[in-house]
Write a protein that holds these residues in place. Structure first.
Motif, PDB file in Angstrom:
ATOM      1  N   LYS A   1       0.926  -1.083  -0.088  1.00 38.31           N
ATOM      2  CA  LYS A   1      -0.193  -0.104   0.197  1.00 38.31           C
ATOM      3  C   LYS A   1       0.973   1.352  -0.091  1.00 38.31           C
ATOM      4  CE  LYS A   1      -4.233   2.104   0.589  1.00 38.31           C
ATOM      5  NZ  LYS A   1      -3.698   3.253   0.659  1.00 38.31           N
ATOM      6  N   ARG A   2       2.027   1.200   0.478  1.00 39.04           N
ATOM      7  CA  ARG A   2       2.882   2.474   0.762  1.00 39.04           C
ATOM      8  C   ARG A   2       3.522   2.847  -0.669  1.00 39.04           C
ATOM      9  NH1 ARG A   2       7.579   3.029   2.630  1.00 39.04           N
ATOM     10  NH2 ARG A   2       8.398   0.955   2.769  1.00 39.04           N
ATOM     11  N   VAL A   3       3.337   1.913  -1.755  1.00 39.68           N
ATOM     12  CA  VAL A   3       3.549   2.373  -3.146  1.00 39.68           C
ATOM     13  C   VAL A   3       2.705   3.341  -3.748  1.00 39.68           C
ATOM     14  CG1 VAL A   3       3.559   1.488  -5.498  1.00 39.68           C
ATOM     15  CG2 VAL A   3       4.710   0.026  -3.633  1.00 39.68           C
ATOM     16  N   ASN A   4       1.455   3.315  -3.050  1.00 39.67           N
ATOM     17  CA  ASN A   4       0.298   4.457  -3.204  1.00 39.67           C
ATOM     18  C   ASN A   4       0.063   4.459  -4.902  1.00 39.67           C
ATOM     19  OD1 ASN A   4      -1.476   6.483  -2.447  1.00 39.67           O
ATOM     20  ND2 ASN A   4       0.113   8.016  -2.416  1.00 39.67           N
ATOM     21  N   PRO A   5      -0.354   3.563  -5.371  1.00 36.04           N
ATOM     22  CA  PRO A   5      -0.645   3.838  -6.867  1.00 36.04           C
ATOM     23  C   PRO A   5      -1.781   4.794  -7.201  1.00 36.04           C
ATOM     24  CG  PRO A   5      -1.495   1.752  -6.115  1.00 36.04           C
ATOM     25  CD  PRO A   5      -0.849   2.372  -4.931  1.00 36.04           C
ATOM     26  N   LYS A   6      -1.940   5.430  -8.115  1.00 37.74           N
ATOM     27  CA  LYS A   6      -2.837   6.513  -8.382  1.00 37.74           C
ATOM     28  C   LYS A   6      -4.082   6.180  -8.302  1.00 37.74           C
ATOM     29  CE  LYS A   6      -4.032  10.166 -11.811  1.00 37.74           C
ATOM     30  NZ  LYS A   6      -3.735  10.604 -13.190  1.00 37.74           N
ATOM     31  N   TYR A   7      -4.380   4.739  -8.832  1.00 42.11           N
ATOM     32  CA  TYR A   7      -5.807   4.304  -9.073  1.00 42.11           C
ATOM     33  C   TYR A   7      -6.156   3.139  -8.142  1.00 42.11           C
ATOM     34  CZ  TYR A   7      -5.416   7.052 -13.416  1.00 42.11           C
ATOM     35  OH  TYR A   7      -5.542   7.967 -14.062  1.00 42.11           O
ATOM     36  N   GLY A   8      -5.148   3.123  -6.914  1.00 45.10           N
ATOM     37  CA  GLY A   8      -5.665   1.986  -5.882  1.00 45.10           C
ATOM     38  C   GLY A   8      -5.208   0.611  -6.176  1.00 45.10           C
ATOM     39  N   ILE A   9      -5.615  -0.136  -5.339  1.00 45.91           N
ATOM     40  CA  ILE A   9      -5.308  -1.668  -5.007  1.00 45.91           C
ATOM     41  C   ILE A   9      -6.679  -2.388  -5.207  1.00 45.91           C
ATOM     42  CG2 ILE A   9      -4.078  -3.433  -3.611  1.00 45.91           C
ATOM     43  CD1 ILE A   9      -2.213  -1.145  -2.676  1.00 45.91           C
ATOM     44  N   TYR A  10      -6.636  -3.335  -6.115  1.00 44.10           N
ATOM     45  CA  TYR A  10      -7.831  -4.332  -6.197  1.00 44.10           C
ATOM     46  C   TYR A  10      -7.387  -5.599  -6.036  1.00 44.10           C
ATOM     47  CZ  TYR A  10     -10.520   0.039  -7.251  1.00 44.10           C
ATOM     48  OH  TYR A  10     -11.075   1.322  -7.343  1.00 44.10           O
ATOM     49  N   MET A  11      -8.215  -6.348  -5.132  1.00 43.92           N
ATOM     50  CA  MET A  11      -7.937  -7.691  -4.988  1.00 43.92           C
ATOM     51  C   MET A  11      -9.064  -8.619  -4.971  1.00 43.92           C
ATOM     52  SD  MET A  11      -6.129  -6.795  -1.289  1.00 43.92           S
ATOM     53  CE  MET A  11      -5.580  -8.425  -1.035  1.00 43.92           C
ATOM     54  N   VAL A  12      -8.980  -9.973  -5.358  1.00 45.34           N
ATOM     55  CA  VAL A  12      -9.809 -10.860  -5.373  1.00 45.34           C
ATOM     56  C   VAL A  12      -9.373 -12.082  -4.412  1.00 45.34           C
ATOM     57  CG1 VAL A  12     -11.138 -10.458  -7.433  1.00 45.34           C
ATOM     58  CG2 VAL A  12      -9.096 -12.281  -7.339  1.00 45.34           C
ATOM     59  N   PHE A  13     -10.108 -13.222  -4.100  1.00 48.38           N
ATOM     60  CA  PHE A  13      -9.700 -14.216  -3.227  1.00 48.38           C
ATOM     61  C   PHE A  13      -9.418 -15.592  -4.097  1.00 48.38           C
ATOM     62  CE2 PHE A  13     -12.085 -12.256   0.684  1.00 48.38           C
ATOM     63  CZ  PHE A  13     -10.813 -11.950   1.206  1.00 48.38           C
ATOM     64  N   GLY A  14      -8.627 -16.510  -3.501  1.00 46.18           N
ATOM     65  CA  GLY A  14      -8.298 -17.633  -4.247  1.00 46.18           C
ATOM     66  C   GLY A  14      -8.997 -18.870  -3.388  1.00 46.18           C
ATOM     67  N   ASN A  15      -8.649 -19.850  -3.643  1.00 48.06           N
ATOM     68  CA  ASN A  15      -9.112 -21.105  -3.055  1.00 48.06           C
ATOM     69  C   ASN A  15      -8.541 -21.343  -1.650  1.00 48.06           C
ATOM     70  OD1 ASN A  15      -6.981 -21.935  -4.947  1.00 48.06           O
ATOM     71  ND2 ASN A  15      -7.031 -23.738  -3.888  1.00 48.06           N
ATOM     72  N   HIS A  16      -7.191 -20.902  -1.608  1.00 50.12           N
ATOM     73  CA  HIS A  16      -6.630 -21.316  -0.283  1.00 50.12           C
ATOM     74  C   HIS A  16      -7.279 -20.062   0.809  1.00 50.12           C
ATOM     75  CE1 HIS A  16      -3.178 -23.887  -0.761  1.00 50.12           C
ATOM     76  NE2 HIS A  16      -3.488 -23.858  -1.975  1.00 50.12           N
ATOM     77  N   ASP A  17      -7.511 -18.850   0.359  1.00 49.63           N
ATOM     78  CA  ASP A  17      -8.117 -17.963   1.151  1.00 49.63           C
ATOM     79  C   ASP A  17      -9.410 -18.638   1.784  1.00 49.63           C
ATOM     80  OD1 ASP A  17      -6.193 -16.048   0.554  1.00 49.63           O
ATOM     81  OD2 ASP A  17      -7.213 -15.854  -1.484  1.00 49.63           O
ATOM     82  N   HIS A  18     -10.125 -19.454   1.062  1.00 45.28           N
ATOM     83  CA  HIS A  18     -11.524 -19.756   1.707  1.00 45.28           C
ATOM     84  C   HIS A  18     -11.443 -21.055   2.558  1.00 45.28           C
ATOM     85  CE1 HIS A  18     -14.472 -17.203  -0.797  1.00 45.28           C
ATOM     86  NE2 HIS A  18     -13.445 -17.337  -1.670  1.00 45.28           N
ATOM     87  N   TYR A  19      -9.870 -21.388   2.686  1.00 43.91           N
ATOM     88  CA  TYR A  19      -9.869 -22.391   3.826  1.00 43.91           C
ATOM     89  C   TYR A  19      -9.943 -21.833   5.191  1.00 43.91           C
ATOM     90  CZ  TYR A  19      -7.591 -25.229  -0.102  1.00 43.91           C
ATOM     91  OH  TYR A  19      -7.441 -25.894  -1.183  1.00 43.91           O
ATOM     92  N   LEU A  20     -10.088 -20.388   5.175  1.00 44.72           N
ATOM     93  CA  LEU A  20     -10.378 -19.976   6.564  1.00 44.72           C
ATOM     94  C   LEU A  20     -11.922 -20.049   7.038  1.00 44.72           C
ATOM     95  CD1 LEU A  20      -8.664 -16.272   5.952  1.00 44.72           C
ATOM     96  CD2 LEU A  20      -7.783 -18.045   7.380  1.00 44.72           C
ATOM     97  N   GLY A  21     -12.732 -20.371   6.176  1.00 45.05           N
ATOM     98  CA  GLY A  21     -13.977 -20.374   6.484  1.00 45.05           C
ATOM     99  C   GLY A  21     -14.675 -19.168   6.803  1.00 45.05           C
ATOM    100  N   ASP A  22     -15.480 -19.085   7.762  1.00 51.69           N
ATOM    101  CA  ASP A  22     -16.242 -17.965   7.937  1.00 51.69           C
ATOM    102  C   ASP A  22     -15.292 -16.849   8.446  1.00 51.69           C
ATOM    103  OD1 ASP A  22     -18.455 -19.256   7.442  1.00 51.69           O
ATOM    104  OD2 ASP A  22     -18.941 -19.590   9.665  1.00 51.69           O
ATOM    105  N   GLN A  23     -13.916 -17.127   8.900  1.00 44.99           N
ATOM    106  CA  GLN A  23     -13.029 -16.315   9.139  1.00 44.99           C
ATOM    107  C   GLN A  23     -12.547 -15.426   8.080  1.00 44.99           C
ATOM    108  OE1 GLN A  23     -10.404 -18.820  11.284  1.00 44.99           O
ATOM    109  NE2 GLN A  23     -11.212 -18.233  13.210  1.00 44.99           N
ATOM    110  N   ILE A  24     -13.098 -15.701   6.718  1.00 45.85           N
ATOM    111  CA  ILE A  24     -12.530 -15.007   5.565  1.00 45.85           C
ATOM    112  C   ILE A  24     -13.346 -13.668   5.581  1.00 45.85           C
ATOM    113  CG2 ILE A  24     -14.431 -15.884   3.993  1.00 45.85           C
ATOM    114  CD1 ILE A  24     -12.329 -15.800   1.851  1.00 45.85           C
TER     115      ILE A  24
END
Length: 294
Positions: free
Chosen positions: A98-121
């Motif tokens: 985030k410190r790079v501070n791109p002009k148009y921001g940072i956008y993300m999606v989740f992958g399969n491993h992230d969903h192993y968190l269950g409800d904690q996602i």
């Protein structure tokens, strides 16, 4: 004696493969979107598959590598972690990015491993948003690029059945540029012709990660249909849609890479009358020259 030789060879191979995880490649890809106008050299840095459980690159070094690319926009295409106790570690990486501070921001999606968190996602998603990054979960966001609308369409993980493509496109305008973020490249196989996608960015396959046996990915299960067609990394055209598959920055299973390196991708997007698009996929090495960063 032959067993000692085999053991020594295996040890050296694993040591070299582990060393590779510390050797990221900054890869440049130029993409021209045909029959549209208004976009002039938009620089997008793509980060994928950070895998906090097996990540060899420090947050500070990742910041330096991304900052050197001077991006206008940063996108992240899933698989940041799979264990709850690594959320704080991942947030430290996000703070540095985030410190790079791109002009148009940072956008993300989740992958399969992230969903192993269950409800904690959901807790993870809230923490991401609190940092000022945008997590897209089957939704879109339109931003203005010097008068040209750029719609970022974030499709949740296809591998585990978390994707809802129709919902992702519910509020997508007809005009402008359409950039799709989808962790699993196989998502493209479920997209219809009317799902506008000028460019799709994904990850998931790690470029094979440990390519000891050539073409093993053709018969390995769990990765869907594209690897069976040797669509594993780099730029491809699938069902008329242009897709880029990053080799990712982290590792899954073992912290090793063979004939694959951690990748930070710098996509330069522009509009024009013609685009460099082929139905036969060039190897990653034949794209714009990569800057190898020690």
């Amino acid at each position: 004696m032959i067993w000692w030789f085999a053991l020594a060879t295996l040890t050296l191979l694993l040591a070299y493969s582990y060393w590779n995880t510390f050797r990221p490649v900054l890869r440049d890809v130029e993409m021209t979107i045909p029959n549209k106008n208004g976009l002039d050299d938009l620089k997008i840095v793509q980060l994928s598959d950070l895998h906090m459980e097996r990540q060899s690159i420090s947050p500070q070094r990742m910041h330096s590598l991304v900052a050197a690319a001077n991006p206008d926009l940063i996108v992240m295409t899933g698989d940041y972690l799979d264990r709850y106790h690594n959320i704080d570690k991942c947030l430290e990486y996000l703070k540095e990015i985030k410190r790079v501070n791109p002009k148009y921001g940072i956008y993300m999606v989740f992958g399969n491993h992230d969903h192993y968190l269950g409800d904690q996602i959901d807790e993870f998603a809230e923490a991401i948003e609190a940092l000022g990054c945008h997590i897209l979960r089957n939704e879109s966001r339109t931003i203005d690029i010097n008068g040209t609308p750029l719609t970022i369409i974030g499709i949740d993980d296809f591998c585990l059945g978390k994707s809802d493509i129709a919902k992702s496109y519910a509020n997508v305008p007809e005009e402008g540029i359409h950039l799709v973020l989808a962790h699993d490249p196989n998502t493209v196989l479920a997209m219809k012709e009317d799902h506008k996608a000028d460019y799709i960015l994904s990850g998931h396959f790690h470029g094979g990660q440990f390519n000891l046996i050539p073409y093993l990915h053709r018969i390995m299960g769990g990765f869907g249909e594209l690897p069976k067609q040797d669509i594993l990394k780099g730029i491809h055209v699938v069902n008329g849609k242009t897709l880029y598959i990053s080799e990712g920055l982290g590792q899954s299973g073992l912290n090793v890479r063979l004939r694959s390196r951690p990748e930070i991708t710098v996509h330069t997007l522009r509009t024009g009358n013609q685009a460099v698009r082929t139905s036969k996929v060039p190897k990653v090495e034949t794209l714009a020259p990569a800057l190898e960063t020690a």
